[in-house]
Design an enzyme around this catalytic site. Sequence first.
Site, PDB file in Angstrom:
ATOM      1  N   LYS A  29       0.813  -1.221   0.000  1.00 54.98           N
ATOM      2  CA  LYS A  29       0.000   0.000   0.000  1.00 54.98           C
ATOM      3  C   LYS A  29       0.845   1.270   0.000  1.00 54.98           C
ATOM      4  CE  LYS A  29      -0.661   0.142   5.032  1.00 54.98           C
ATOM      5  NZ  LYS A  29       0.098   1.374   5.281  1.00 54.98           N
ATOM      6  N   THR A  30       1.986   1.242   0.713  1.00 52.75           N
ATOM      7  CA  THR A  30       2.828   2.446   0.754  1.00 52.75           C
ATOM      8  C   THR A  30       3.368   2.762  -0.627  1.00 52.75           C
ATOM      9  OG1 THR A  30       3.457   1.924   3.033  1.00 52.75           O
ATOM     10  CG2 THR A  30       4.802   3.538   1.883  1.00 52.75           C
ATOM     11  N   ASP A 213      -3.567   7.351   4.536  1.00 53.28           N
ATOM     12  CA  ASP A 213      -3.127   6.002   4.866  1.00 53.28           C
ATOM     13  C   ASP A 213      -3.804   5.545   6.159  1.00 53.28           C
ATOM     14  OD1 ASP A 213      -1.737   3.644   4.700  1.00 53.28           O
ATOM     15  OD2 ASP A 213       0.157   4.462   5.423  1.00 53.28           O
ATOM     16  N   GLU A 214      -3.974   4.227   6.324  1.00 56.31           N
ATOM     17  CA  GLU A 214      -4.548   3.641   7.549  1.00 56.31           C
ATOM     18  C   GLU A 214      -5.890   4.293   7.893  1.00 56.31           C
ATOM     19  OE1 GLU A 214      -3.139   1.096   8.463  1.00 56.31           O
ATOM     20  OE2 GLU A 214      -0.959   1.234   8.388  1.00 56.31           O
ATOM     21  N   GLN A 244      -7.163  -4.899   9.941  1.00 50.96           N
ATOM     22  CA  GLN A 244      -6.064  -4.470  10.798  1.00 50.96           C
ATOM     23  C   GLN A 244      -6.460  -3.287  11.681  1.00 50.96           C
ATOM     24  OE1 GLN A 244      -1.910  -4.781   9.162  1.00 50.96           O
ATOM     25  NE2 GLN A 244      -2.982  -4.803   7.198  1.00 50.96           N
ATOM     26  N   ARG A 592       2.884 -10.332  10.455  1.00 51.68           N
ATOM     27  CA  ARG A 592       4.206  -9.680  10.544  1.00 51.68           C
ATOM     28  C   ARG A 592       5.299 -10.625  10.053  1.00 51.68           C
ATOM     29  NH1 ARG A 592       2.411  -5.608   9.625  1.00 51.68           N
ATOM     30  NH2 ARG A 592       0.506  -6.828   9.470  1.00 51.68           N
TER      31      ARG A 592
END
Length: 659
Positions: A29-30, A213-214, A244, A592
């Site tokens: 996504k980044t 973002d987020e 998340q 992770r």
Amino acid sequence: MHGLNPPQKEAVAYTTGPLLVLAGAGSGKTRVITEKIAHLIASGQREARHIAAITFTNKAAKEMRERVARRIKGDAADGLTVTTFHSLGLRFLQIEHDKAGLRRGFSIFDADDQMAIIKDLAPNGLKNDALYALQNLISTAKNNALTPEQAAEAARSTREREAAGIYARYQERLQAFNAVDFDDLIRLPLQLLEADADLAAGWRERLRYLLVDECQDTNGAQYRLLKQLAGPKGNMTCVGDDDQSIYAWRGAQPENLDLLAQDYPNLKVIKLEQNYRCSGRILRCANTLIAKNPHAHLKQLWSQHGDGEPVRVWACRNNEHEAERVAAEIHYLHQAKEIPWGEFALLFRGNHQSRPLEKALQLLRIPYHLTGGTAFLERAEVKDVLSWLRVLANPDDDAAFLRAIAAPKREVGATTLEKLAAMAQTAGMPLSKAAGQIGFLKQLTPRAAAGLDEFTRVVDALRDDAERLTPAELVPQLAERSGLLGMIRSQCKDEASFLRRKANLDELASWFEGARGGGPGELAAQLALLSNADRGEPGNAVRLMSLHAAKGLEFRVVFVVGCEDGNLPHEASLEENRLEEERRLMYVGITRAKERLYLAHSAEIKRWGELQHLLPSRFLDELPAGDLLRDGSDPERETAEKKQRGRAHMDAIAALFND
């Protein structure tokens, strides 16, 4: 767009309306946000100065800024805004301070400053739990963008009505101090934009395209602020993952992703489902677990990676045994597989679980870094310097004055300060100004008057220094001339202790390296927005952190310890039958891991001197059995592995004795 997969390319290219990118864990996504910024600039659709990318941590903003700088050549990226919600709110208030009823150089109060005011305003005799509850109710009201009057109208209980009354007086105190708190950085800009259509139009012209973002972590006020800045056209790309969302305890509302579709009927939704991080087994475990949660937007992550190692499920006797197994396995994998220390992560539900892990790692001399230990910005000498910076910038900041005058004390005791406060209140002026009035000083004892006079002269001299020194130069100058360094030296029993505390001030100065002017107030304001997680990387060391702190990170090898009912999922969630967020927390832990994942649980634990028997986390039974390797399920393999690891463990202990 070279190297992007089809959904990523579609997300980058779509700029004709509001867009929601549902980005699964490890789906890049980044990179999508970075490429979209580059695309908007390179295609001429938006100039960099009219683009704002908003995220939740300074660390994430810094990484995104660096990626954009590498992606865009020359000065094309000049003026680009990459920031957090709170930093954007700070910038707004610095520009629109008059409309917000603030003067230049206003202070940002931290949690300790807030609590000091609330304690002063609350009825006498309230215990800490009640005071923290009041602080939380005031913060909740602000996060819902309520004024004190609106909070009073919305109150449904005696406690909420009491909190609303204290909220009103708390805001009056903040105004007198020319200060805001953390929540005001969102609430005040939102209220101004919602009340002033021309102001809102001006800011939409200033920020013509938003990338968020987020987005699943936004609270009610942040979502409304986003809507005000994006306007009815919705010139924005929101990136988020409802799977998340793990911050409900601090006001995050994952349902904001659903609100986007209601508020913007022409919203386009693109799913990023290709995972570039995890092995096949790890990804199947994550998908199977999170599928138990209800979904408005169902995603199915997939990967081109092979199956990899089975996910290990360890049944341990107690948390000491668990820690010993973890440390031994890390040592073995480091030696046998040459995995660097920095590629290991130990994740837990609560920070108290780190103690046996630290002990076991220390025994094997394994370097580690504990995230969320004693916060750097909470250290006494660091807070002292920040208080001095606040006084330099904002003479009205009585809270900062009271801390700065005591660092060092200068013969100014509580009685003198009470007398000074009474005189200042009568004259209607802040403490720092009263301290410089000759008429006031004559009413004090000669020693106290001399101490206050010296403090005022040092503040005035440092204020002059701030005009010519760089931010990084000002901090050590302040530490020396204020007398802080001398105070620290007198408090330390040996040179090593003094050098450790001085190193904290050196590090604080280094945080300002490259900062562009703005004066001490700007420095203190920016630092108030930082958290311990925004510090530099810890280097090649095993990472110990909570599951909440691990979000956004990735490691080759991950251990999730304490996988027991009552811990993960948490006891309160079990009692209230609220398992969705706890399941998402486990999902974050699992995703992770890139190559190896270990899930450990203990049969018993000692709490408050009593032995408690534990059951394995119910989430373990929700994972696909075919991808797990539980203790006892493959005796031959376990016997061979025990020999290998036992030999490595004994070699490590022998090496300690040889040293």
